[in-house]
Design a protein around this motif. Structure first.
Motif, mmCIF file in Angstrom:
data_model
loop_
_atom_site.group_PDB
_atom_site.id
_atom_site.type_symbol
_atom_site.label_atom_id
_atom_site.label_comp_id
_atom_site.label_asym_id
_atom_site.label_seq_id
_atom_site.Cartn_x
_atom_site.Cartn_y
_atom_site.Cartn_z
ATOM 1 N N TYR A 130 2.523 21.814 -7.204
ATOM 2 C CA TYR A 130 1.674 20.661 -6.911
ATOM 3 C C TYR A 130 0.841 20.900 -5.651
ATOM 4 O O TYR A 130 -0.262 20.376 -5.518
ATOM 5 C CB TYR A 130 2.514 19.387 -6.792
ATOM 6 N N PHE A 162 0.601 10.871 2.771
ATOM 7 C CA PHE A 162 0.521 10.803 1.308
ATOM 8 C C PHE A 162 1.242 12.026 0.748
ATOM 9 O O PHE A 162 0.898 13.157 1.087
ATOM 10 C CB PHE A 162 -0.934 10.818 0.829
ATOM 11 N N TRP A 163 2.201 11.795 -0.121
ATOM 12 C CA TRP A 163 2.990 12.896 -0.692
ATOM 13 C C TRP A 163 2.639 13.073 -2.164
ATOM 14 O O TRP A 163 2.733 12.121 -2.940
ATOM 15 C CB TRP A 163 4.479 12.589 -0.549
ATOM 16 N N ASP A 180 -5.832 10.275 -5.356
ATOM 17 C CA ASP A 180 -6.708 9.117 -5.598
ATOM 18 C C ASP A 180 -6.546 8.082 -4.487
ATOM 19 O O ASP A 180 -7.519 7.443 -4.079
ATOM 20 C CB ASP A 180 -6.476 8.511 -7.000
ATOM 21 N N GLN A 181 -5.333 7.957 -3.963
ATOM 22 C CA GLN A 181 -5.135 7.041 -2.831
ATOM 23 C C GLN A 181 -5.773 7.615 -1.552
ATOM 24 O O GLN A 181 -6.361 6.868 -0.762
ATOM 25 C CB GLN A 181 -3.640 6.756 -2.612
ATOM 26 N N ASP A 231 -0.539 13.673 -6.928
ATOM 27 C CA ASP A 231 -0.881 12.425 -7.615
ATOM 28 C C ASP A 231 -1.230 11.304 -6.642
ATOM 29 O O ASP A 231 -1.481 10.183 -7.071
ATOM 30 C CB ASP A 231 0.244 11.993 -8.572
ATOM 31 N N ARG A 232 -1.246 11.597 -5.331
ATOM 32 C CA ARG A 232 -1.716 10.605 -4.368
ATOM 33 C C ARG A 232 -3.153 10.891 -3.912
ATOM 34 O O ARG A 232 -3.675 10.187 -3.049
ATOM 35 C CB ARG A 232 -0.793 10.539 -3.151
#
Lengths: 200, 200
Positions: free
Chosen positions: B15, B182-183, B189-190, B186-187
């Motif tokens: 990831y 942010f981990w 977008d945040q 998939d973060r």
């Protein structure tokens, strides 16, 4: 008609709660229905050796922050419950019973239970509280309360949980589309594309 | 000028590799730069009690499937390495050294190392392989190879890893924007919305 999408969730799971706000509409956009399947993360944890997110050093503090931020990101009401995590047998049994006896009420009650826990800070692990929530959704309160103590309902829920675990369900939410598994609310974008394209 | 975005990653993290393909362009859209910070998941695991994803029962099989599917979802080349996970001291030291001595080469070499591992299946935990990759990016091979054995470089990398851990970095990728952590890929977008709005 295509098989329903399997939506495995634990009532104590914040990310399950977030996914619960979106999964039906997402499925409906692709002409699909959703089979809501309560599970017990605690049982899965015993098999994987994992622990509740908030119990893990470093990751715990991050996760608490991420629950609330992810809720804001998705525009969903969220309040960290004062008791967390909770054992979720009572609401799980209630939904298992509704699916068998009053299926039209199962999803509305499941959503109401999630909201009671993650918005109104009500301890839905208490069968009395869970029964109150079901009653407000129009379910007979006495029948709902009795169902949660019914050995047949308990067995049925236990079988569902064991069967899910046997098929590899280790987390919440855990969504299966035509055999393809997706773990986490942050995989809903992949679920959406999978439904649109039939796989990628 | 705004502080750089901190991009913590382990060279053995799929990831992290996926995030590495997108983080610079994402930051640039908001007029920001990225500070690439190699870390060691193994050191973090000792503190959190976590384990490599693929070593966890049930979750392991899912994760292997999700690595490849997430790469397809993001349109990124990916090949599961035949040796996984790997200790990532050698490439971590190499990038630490480049940041201090030849900063313009640090990010290109980091990207080339990730690609060597996750596309070409080269074992970048081997300092000889890592030096080859650096050389193909125009770095002096002998100097790169020597840097990975240099006690001062080793100490600098160890300090960086310890400092990251002390600030709560427990996973890969772990991205910090103006103090907000942010981990996970998939973060992103945040992260994007956080950069656009200054927080939400």
């Amino acid at each position: 008609m295509a098989d329903p999408i399997l939506f495995h969730f634990d009532f104590s799971s914040p990310y399950g709660y977030l996914a619960a706000q979106r999964i039906d509409a997402l499925a409906a956009r692709h002409g699909r229905t959703v089979d809501w399947r309560p599970m017990l993360l605690g049982v899965a944890f015993r098999q994987t050796g994992m622990a509740p997110l908030t119990a893990v050093p470093l990751k715990g503090d991050y996760s608490t922050r991420d629950f609330a931020r992810s809720a804001r990101f998705h525009g969903v009401d969220f309040h960290m419950p004062s008791r967390f995590p909770i054992p979720s047998q009572a609401p799980g049994r209630l939904v298992t019973w509704l699916k068998a006896t009053e299926p039209a009420a199962a999803i509305p009650v499941a959503k109401a239970l999630y909201r009671a826990y993650f918005v109104d800070d009500r301890d839905i692990s208490d069968a009395e509280v869970a029964a109150d929530v079901a009653a407000r959704s129009g379910v007979d309160r006495a029948a709902a309360r009795a169902a949660m103590d019914d050995p047949q309902v308990k067995d049925a829920f236990r079988r569902d949980v064991d069967e899910a675990l046997a098929r590899g369900v280790f987390g919440s939410p855990y969504i299966v589309v035509d055999g393809e598994p997706f773990w986490g609310v942050d995989r809903l974008d992949q679920v959406d594309r999978w439904l649109a394209s039939g796989g990628f």
